[in-house]
Design an enzyme around this catalytic site. Structure first.
Site, short mmCIF file in Angstrom:
data_model
loop_
_atom_site.label_atom_id
_atom_site.label_comp_id
_atom_site.label_asym_id
_atom_site.label_seq_id
_atom_site.Cartn_x
_atom_site.Cartn_y
_atom_site.Cartn_z
N LYS A 103 54.62 58.14 -4.95
CA LYS A 103 54.20 58.35 -6.35
C LYS A 103 55.27 58.07 -7.36
CE LYS A 103 50.45 59.69 -4.58
NZ LYS A 103 50.08 60.85 -4.21
N GLN A 137 45.13 55.10 3.74
CA GLN A 137 43.89 54.87 3.76
C GLN A 137 43.54 53.49 2.76
OE1 GLN A 137 45.45 57.33 2.58
NE2 GLN A 137 44.96 58.28 0.76
N ASP A 277 37.97 65.93 5.25
CA ASP A 277 37.48 67.06 4.24
C ASP A 277 35.92 66.70 4.02
OD1 ASP A 277 38.19 69.07 2.57
OD2 ASP A 277 38.80 68.04 0.94
N ARG A 474 47.55 62.62 -5.58
CA ARG A 474 48.31 63.66 -5.93
C ARG A 474 49.55 63.63 -6.75
NH1 ARG A 474 46.84 65.55 0.31
NH2 ARG A 474 47.51 63.55 0.60
#
Length: 522
Positions: A103, A137, A277, A474
């Site tokens: 990030k 991913q 999830d 995130r």
């Protein structure tokens, strides 16, 4: 209970004829600023640019504006301040997560692309290549390739760019809609492809698709929808609340139709990247509704989850063999629990992973929710699954439960609610998570104060709006408003199941409520 009934009735209206709960994502500053920059660079869509500027100006009235978004918005509108660069560093530093290195690299490049800072000349091509074992991913692979190209062009290293990188990005622009419904990844790909004149038609097509999903407020969202996640979680909530069977079957049939060949589910329609999830929530709902009717889908989903467990006992979100996460591990164990006899060893390994990664204050690493109570409720539900054959772990598990309960007691605010972190203002979705956790234990006073807070937040139409709680990438928040209603209903279900009669402001909760999981924010 009047409040619960109103919430259930409101949620039923969100189910469309095909059984889907669409899960509209609100506009976000990050994607809106990047889209505005892209359109300015190519000189297209002046009306859309004006609408984007209007959206950005409207965000300055939000007292709780995300610090990152405040910096980006001010820059886009020509209102930057000298303290903005430090504000971004502080913002990223407050989120402790294994993806933080990536990030920081991403925002280093984006700030330079937008003209906020110069390109970091110390970054090398290897900084955009992972650690050799990291598994991405699909949209992260596209994002990293885009950032590598942008950094290479901005820092004078075109030799970093491979044919494979460019081909990967052009593939994302050949879809009929926004690729994987992930607008941030699409925008970054377009910014990178803009450097290659031979792909100008792909860029123009991609920009056309981007403009087509602009929200009514003039902004651009992070994703175009969250149909599968919202349908599965809403189905769980409505099933436990006693919604019409015909409605629930419609929702279940919709989800079965969205199951992908590997047995898993993605977060939305037309997305090919499956994850733990969504698969866990879909599995829970199908089994709770009619395990016989959906036996094949259930068996395939179980096999998918079993294959995702890592050597450490934990479960990742997207790719088998990548880093395990607490919330994903707990979600998978909870989904597999009804067939616990077959998965006893798997569950034991998963619980061992959860306990080993609990923090000293009783919390766990946050995942796709910004709320500490999200990971806590899911972990506490999973810890209750400890098999008899693992009785030697009983004391360790009980201590872990007590540490988390102590955190929930200490972090409850004076108004009875919980915020995303201890000391934050209360919000409905963080409170919903906490109530799900507490309902499993003998905590009547703490529980009752939390229920009173939650019901006080309910609107006249039954909704329980909350602040953004979901995170992507995130720790950047985004908001799918229906999720706060879904998890509030789930929380009330857990509470009523545990305490069929509880006195609250004006109503008495005298009906049975449903059970499952929790979500969002302040």
């Amino acid at each position: 209970m009047v409040a619960r009934d109103q919430l259930r009735e409101h949620l039923e209206t969100q189910v469309e004829e095909d059984g889907c709960v669409r899960g509209q994502c609100e506009s976000r500053v990050l994607e809106s600023v990047l889209s505005l920059h892209l359109l300015e660079q190519v000189g297209l869509y002046p009306r859309v640019r004006a609408q984007l500027e209007g959206y950005l100006r409207a965000q300055c009235i939000d007292e709780r504006e995300d610090p990152l978004h405040a910096v980006l918005r001010r820059h886009a509108l020509g209102e930057s301040t000298p303290k903005d660069a430090e504000a971004i560093k502080s913002y990223l530093a407050r989120f402790d997560h294994f993806t933080n290195r990536r990030k920081r690299m991403m925002f280093s490049v984006l700030m330079a692309v937008l003209g906020l800072t110069p390109f970091d000349l110390e970054l090398t091509r290897e900084d955009f290549s992972g650690d050799g074992e990291e598994k991405y991913q699909s949209w992260v692979s596209v994002t990293v390739a885009s950032l590598r190209i942008l950094q290479a062009m901005g820092s004078g290293h075109p030799e970093w760019i491979s044919t494979q990188d460019v081909e990967l990005l052009t593939i994302t622009q050949s879809a009929n809609g926004a690729w994987e419904k992930h607008l941030l990844a699409n925008i970054l790909a377009l910014l990178a492809l803009r450097h290659f004149p031979q792909h100008c038609l792909s860029v123009q097509n991609g920009i056309g698709l981007l403009v087509s999903v602009q929200n009514a407020d003039g902004g651009i969202p992070f994703i175009t929808g969250m149909e599968i996640f919202c349908t599965a979680t809403a189905g769980l909530a409505l099933a436990k609340a006693g919604a019409r069977k015909s409605l629930l079957l419609r929702m279940a049939d919709y989800l079965v139709g969205q199951q992908l060949p590997n047995g898993g589910w993605a977060y939305a329609e037309d997305v090919h990247q499956t994850d733990v999830d969504d698969t866990a929530y879909c599995l829970e709902f199908l089994r709770a509704l009619d395990s016989g009717r959906h036996a094949n889908a259930i068996a395939r989903a179980e096999a998918y989850l079993v294959d995702m467990q890592g050597r450490d006992g934990g479960f990742p979100t997207f790719v088998a063999g990548s880093k395990s996460e607490i919330a994903m591990t707990a979600g998978a164990l909870n989904a597999l629990a009804p067939n616990s006899a077959q998965h006893e060893a798997l569950i034991t390994r998963g619980i061992r992973y959860i306990v080993a990664h609990q923090k000293a204050e009783g919390t766990f690493e946050r995942s796709w929710s910004l709320s500490e109570t999200n990971a806590i409720f899911r972990a506490l539900l999973a810890l209750q699954l400890l098999p008899e054959s693992a009785s030697g772990m009983r004391l360790t598990v009980e201590l872990a439960q007590e540490y988390s309960l102590d955190y929930l007691r200490r972090s409850q605010n004076f108004d009875g609610g919980w915020g995303q972190r201890a000391g934050d203002f209360s919000d409905p979705i963080s409170t919903s998570y906490a109530l799900i956790a507490l309902s499993q234990f003998d905590e009547p006073a703490t529980l009752e104060r939390g229920v009173k807070y939650l019901i006080r937040q309910q609107q006249g139409d039954g909704r329980l709006p909350s602040i953004p709680d979901q995170a992507g990438p995130r720790p950047i928040a985004y908001n799918v408003p229906v999720l706060s209603d879904i998890f509030a209903l789930l929380a009330l279900d857990h509470v009523v199941a545990a305490r069929p009669v509880m006195t609250v402001p004006t109503w008495k909760i005298t009906t049975r409520l449903h059970s499952t999981m929790s979500l969002e924010a302040s």
